[in-house]
Motif scaffolding. Structure first.
Motif, short mmCIF file in Angstrom:
data_model
loop_
_atom_site.label_atom_id
_atom_site.label_comp_id
_atom_site.label_asym_id
_atom_site.label_seq_id
_atom_site.Cartn_x
_atom_site.Cartn_y
_atom_site.Cartn_z
N ASP A 153 3.39 8.53 -8.99
CA ASP A 153 2.29 9.39 -8.55
C ASP A 153 2.25 10.63 -9.44
O ASP A 153 3.24 11.36 -9.56
CB ASP A 153 2.51 9.79 -7.08
CG ASP A 153 1.33 10.55 -6.53
OD1 ASP A 153 0.24 10.45 -7.10
OD2 ASP A 153 1.50 11.24 -5.50
N TYR B 12 0.86 5.43 0.73
CA TYR B 12 0.17 6.54 1.40
C TYR B 12 0.95 7.84 1.14
O TYR B 12 2.17 7.82 0.96
CB TYR B 12 0.10 6.31 2.91
CG TYR B 12 -0.88 5.25 3.32
CD1 TYR B 12 -2.10 5.59 3.91
CD2 TYR B 12 -0.62 3.90 3.13
CE1 TYR B 12 -3.01 4.63 4.30
CE2 TYR B 12 -1.52 2.93 3.51
CZ TYR B 12 -2.73 3.30 4.10
OH TYR B 12 -3.62 2.35 4.48
N ARG B 13 0.20 8.97 1.19
CA ARG B 13 0.89 10.26 1.04
C ARG B 13 0.15 11.34 1.80
O ARG B 13 -1.03 11.21 2.13
CB ARG B 13 0.99 10.65 -0.44
CG ARG B 13 -0.29 11.28 -0.98
CD ARG B 13 -0.11 11.83 -2.38
NE ARG B 13 -1.31 12.53 -2.82
CZ ARG B 13 -1.54 12.89 -4.08
NH1 ARG B 13 -0.66 12.61 -5.03
NH2 ARG B 13 -2.65 13.53 -4.41
N HIS B 14 0.85 12.44 2.07
CA HIS B 14 0.25 13.64 2.67
C HIS B 14 1.14 14.83 2.34
O HIS B 14 2.33 14.67 2.03
CB HIS B 14 0.12 13.48 4.19
CG HIS B 14 -0.75 14.54 4.80
ND1 HIS B 14 -0.25 15.64 5.47
CD2 HIS B 14 -2.09 14.66 4.83
CE1 HIS B 14 -1.24 16.39 5.88
NE2 HIS B 14 -2.39 15.83 5.51
N ILE C 133 -3.15 6.06 -1.64
CA ILE C 133 -3.35 6.53 -3.02
C ILE C 133 -3.20 5.40 -4.02
O ILE C 133 -3.38 5.60 -5.22
CB ILE C 133 -2.37 7.67 -3.36
CG1 ILE C 133 -0.93 7.18 -3.22
CG2 ILE C 133 -2.65 8.89 -2.51
CD1 ILE C 133 0.09 8.18 -3.73
N GLY C 134 -2.85 4.19 -3.57
CA GLY C 134 -2.74 3.08 -4.51
C GLY C 134 -2.06 1.88 -3.89
O GLY C 134 -1.57 1.93 -2.76
N GLU D 150 0.84 -1.19 0.00
CA GLU D 150 0.00 0.00 0.00
C GLU D 150 0.88 1.25 0.00
O GLU D 150 1.92 1.28 0.67
CB GLU D 150 -0.90 0.03 1.23
CG GLU D 150 -1.93 -1.09 1.26
CD GLU D 150 -2.78 -1.03 2.52
OE1 GLU D 150 -3.90 -1.56 2.49
OE2 GLU D 150 -2.32 -0.46 3.52
N TYR E 275 5.64 10.49 1.58
CA TYR E 275 5.13 9.16 1.25
C TYR E 275 5.56 8.13 2.29
O TYR E 275 6.63 8.24 2.91
CB TYR E 275 5.63 8.71 -0.14
CG TYR E 275 5.17 9.60 -1.26
CD1 TYR E 275 3.99 9.31 -1.94
CD2 TYR E 275 5.90 10.72 -1.64
CE1 TYR E 275 3.57 10.12 -2.99
CE2 TYR E 275 5.48 11.54 -2.69
CZ TYR E 275 4.31 11.23 -3.35
OH TYR E 275 3.88 12.03 -4.38
N TYR F 164 5.13 16.31 -1.60
CA TYR F 164 4.39 15.28 -0.89
C TYR F 164 5.36 14.39 -0.10
O TYR F 164 6.50 14.19 -0.51
CB TYR F 164 3.58 14.41 -1.86
CG TYR F 164 2.35 15.08 -2.38
CD1 TYR F 164 1.26 15.31 -1.55
CD2 TYR F 164 2.26 15.48 -3.72
CE1 TYR F 164 0.11 15.92 -2.03
CE2 TYR F 164 1.13 16.10 -4.21
CZ TYR F 164 0.05 16.32 -3.35
OH TYR F 164 -1.08 16.93 -3.83
#
Length: 698
Positions: A151, A128-130, A141-142, A126, A161, A159
């Motif tokens: 991305d 993730y990002r912010h 996100i995917g 998995e 990750y 970003y």
């Protein structure tokens, strides 16, 4: 060609070097023997011996090539290959390693060590990002099964990750350390002069903040934003006006000093024109005919001092334009009004009040007041007194329904003589209280189970579920107490028998009030609290229709469930009314019990042959009588489940006897231990929900 065998080939022992050989050969043979024994593990450290193919295969480090067995005469022959064993399965995936982020103009590429190389039951990873380094706020996100992810982002965006592995059993592992990157941008050095033309600019992409500081475009808004940006201009869609921000407030006003030309009051002025808006004198030649309407003049704006003598004549005043609100008190007197100038069409409804009419000016029959001209809206409250109403002038046809309220009726004004028979029906009564009422009267009391009741499944011991109290009747005729109980959720056990019983008892036996602790009264007069009786106790029958067997004089055997309700001192009587006093009560295990009674004087021989009996007792002030059974259900469960029961009964069992005292009613439940064929298991069952209603009915 060699063949595979299940047992290892035996290696013979190496004999000693012969003593009669050449010394130089003897030394060589001795060295060869020692070397061979080291490799066979028969000499020296065991860690220096040779490893056989069989040992490699049996240890799992190699496997047979069954289609190509070992051939010592073949060139480049391979008789086994290494046994590959991938990473082991893990209960929790490991933390991903080597996460790296690299950015282009509109893409950020992430790489990390492939999960399938780290544990055998890897499923996917998995991503993730912010926008900040805050894992708790990051969103997924995917997912990917590879160790790389791309991305798509906007230029100049940064970003952070994180990635984590997920196993084939959907177990999620820990997050990796964060990695971040910022997408690039196309700078001016990459653009040729005049390269950005209108066709390259997307519609709606130039915001107000992109204009130079001295330029502020007009914005379209549905409500005015907060003021504070001087020079900002908006178009408000709710009123289709332009507003300017002065730096502290919004304004759509245009100063009158900025106006030139002529203002047409009929088409260009909305609302009133106050005197404060005018300077100088406006003569008649400056006002076009019908140009100033009443809605352009503020109330009381034009006074007598603003009007030249004889300037405004009736020709300049439109019909109904000047109402009483536009005339200052006492400004227009009879000298300013031509005879016949004011007719009814010039007066607004309600414009002429009592203060405007001279005393005696309007008399009856002079034709000034038309039929139905004066309506209720023209008459002040309390304006018409009895002196203004002629005898018999107000008839029922003159009074609207519900027009006469209590405020219009004087104290003691309506007597019995003024109320026609049957004139007051239920529609005229909001609430009613009376000491006595004819007809059927009932009083209900209700209750709901507050907490779970536990009962024993196989014991014949009853547990009380609900108890209801019905006060004594408030009328002399008494009432029939009726009880209804609903056991809405009861757990039962398959093939078990259950008893549900409703019982009633006498209570609140005194003659007045609504409690069990009041003083006794000997009054027999009917009152709001019922009728009295002599003494402070009543005799109440609590058990009827009991079938018994006499074993000897003075002893009766009856049902166990019935005998447990009887007490010493109670009265037993037969169908003929012969009575005896109970002197002893004995309960026998099983289904029966015995009573002993006093023979006394006046012994009746028929008493010994009686088989049907009833029981009664004296209930005194403040006490509750013996509960008598008025209804019973015997029920067998066909399955283990939650069930519901409904049971009802009346005072006196099936005789529906009326009483003038208070009554208590209760519902009980028990698991049976004596029914033939019963298979009740020992243990507890539960009543989770129950409701009850106790009602006295005439």
């Amino acid at each position: 060609m060699a063949k595979f065998k299940d047992t290892p080939t035996q290696v013979p022992a190496i004999p000693s070097v012969p003593v009669n050989v050449d010394p130089s050969l003897k030394a060589w043979l001795q060295a060869a023997k020692e070397s061979l024994e080291v490799r066979l593990g028969r000499r020296g450290d065991q860690r220096d011996r040779a490893v056989t193919l069989r040992e490699l295969i049996e240890s799992g480090l190699a496997k047979d090539l069954t289609t190509r067995p070992y051939d010592p005469n073949a060139d480049l022959s391979v008789d086994f290959i290494p046994f590959f064993q991938g990473p082991e399965d893990l209960a929790v995936p490991p933390k991903p390693t080597n996460l790296n982020a690299s950015a282009g103009l509109t893409k950020i590429i992430l790489t990390w060590t492939d999960g399938w190389t780290e544990f055998g039951n890897f499923s996917f990873t998995e991503v993730y990002r912010h926008s900040s380094n805050s894992l708790g706020d990051a969103i997924i996100i995917g997912t990917t099964q590879a160790g790389i992810f791309t991305d798509n982002v906007d230029p100049l965006t940064q970003y952070y990750y994180w990635v984590r592995h997920v196993s084939t059993t959907d177990v999620k592992g820990p997050f990796s350390d964060s990695a971040n990157a910022t997408a690039g941008q196309v700078t001016s050095s990459f653009l040729a002069d005049n390269a950005v033309i209108a066709a390259k600019i997307a519609d709606g992409t130039i915001a107000g903040t992109k204009f130079a500081s001295g330029l502020k475009p007009i914005e379209i808004v549905s409500s005015l934003p907060s003021a504070g940006t001087q020079g900002r201009t908006v178009f408000l869609t709710s009123d289709n006006k332009l507003y300017r921000d002065t730096g502290s407030a919004w304004t759509a006003a245009v100063p009158t000093t900025d106006l030139s030309g002529t203002i047409n009051l009929s088409t260009q002025v909305s609302g009133a024109l106050a005197t404060s808006s005018l300077s100088g004198t406006i003569s008649g030649t400056q006002i076009a005919d019908d140009a100033i309407a009443s809605n352009h003049i503020a109330a009381n704006a034009v006074t007598a001092s603003e009007i030249l003598s004889n300037t405004i004549t009736s020709a300049e005043i439109a019909a109904n334009t000047i109402t009483s609100a536009e005339i200052v008190a006492n400004t227009i007197d009879t000298g300013q009004i031509k005879a016949g100038a004011i007719t009814a069409s010039e007066l607004d409804a309600g414009a002429v009040t009592a203060g405007k009419i001279a005393t005696g000016a309007i008399v009856a029959g002079d034709g000034v007041i038309g039929s139905a001209v004066i309506q209720t809206a023209m008459i002040d409250d309390a304006a018409i007194t009895s002196a203004k109403i002629g005898s018999s002038q107000v008839t029922t046809a003159k009074i609207n329904d519900a027009a006469i309220t209590t405020a219009k009726v004087g104290t003691a004004a309506i007597t019995n003589a003024l109320i026609a028979n049957a004139a007051i029906d239920t529609g005229k009564v909001a609430s009613l209280f009376a000491n006595t009422l004819n007809g059927d009267v009932s009083k209900p009391v209700a209750a709901k189970l507050a907490s779970t009741v536990t009962f024993t499944n196989n014991s014949n011991t009853f547990s009380t579920i609900l108890t209801l109290d019905l006060p004594k009747p408030t009328h002399s005729g008494g009432w029939v107490p009726y009880a209804n109980f609903n056991l809405n959720r009861v757990t039962v056990e398959k093939n078990s028998w259950y008893h549900i019983v409703v019982e009633m008892a006498a209570w609140n036996v005194n003659s007045q009030g609504g409690t069990a602790n009041e003083a006794a009264s000997s009054s027999s007069t009917t009152s709001a609290f019922g009728s009295g009786f002599s003494g402070s106790a009543i005799t109440s029958t609590y058990l009827t229709g009991v079938t018994g067997t006499q074993s000897s004089n003075g002893v009766i055997s009856i049902n166990y469930y019935q005998v447990q309700n009887v007490g010493t001192g109670d009265i037993i009587f037969d169908a003929a009314g012969n009575e005896r006093s109970v002197t002893g009560v004995a309960q026998i295990s099983g289904s029966s019990g015995i009573l002993s009674y006093a023979e006394g004087s006046g012994y009746v021989s028929a008493w010994n042959s009686a088989t049907n009996f009833s029981f009664k007792e004296n209930v005194t002030s403040g006490n509750v009588g013996t509960y008598g059974e008025v209804a019973r259900i015997l029920w067998v469960a066909v399955d283990t489940a939650s069930n519901d029961f409904a049971i009802a009964g009346v005072w006196g069992s099936d005789t529906a006897t009326a009483v003038t005292h208070g009554v208590k009613a209760r519902v009980k439940i028990s698991g049976d231990a004596n029914v033939i064929g019963s298979s009740n298991d020992a243990g507890s069952q539960y009543v989770y929900d129950a409701t009850g209603l106790l009602m006295g009915v005439r």
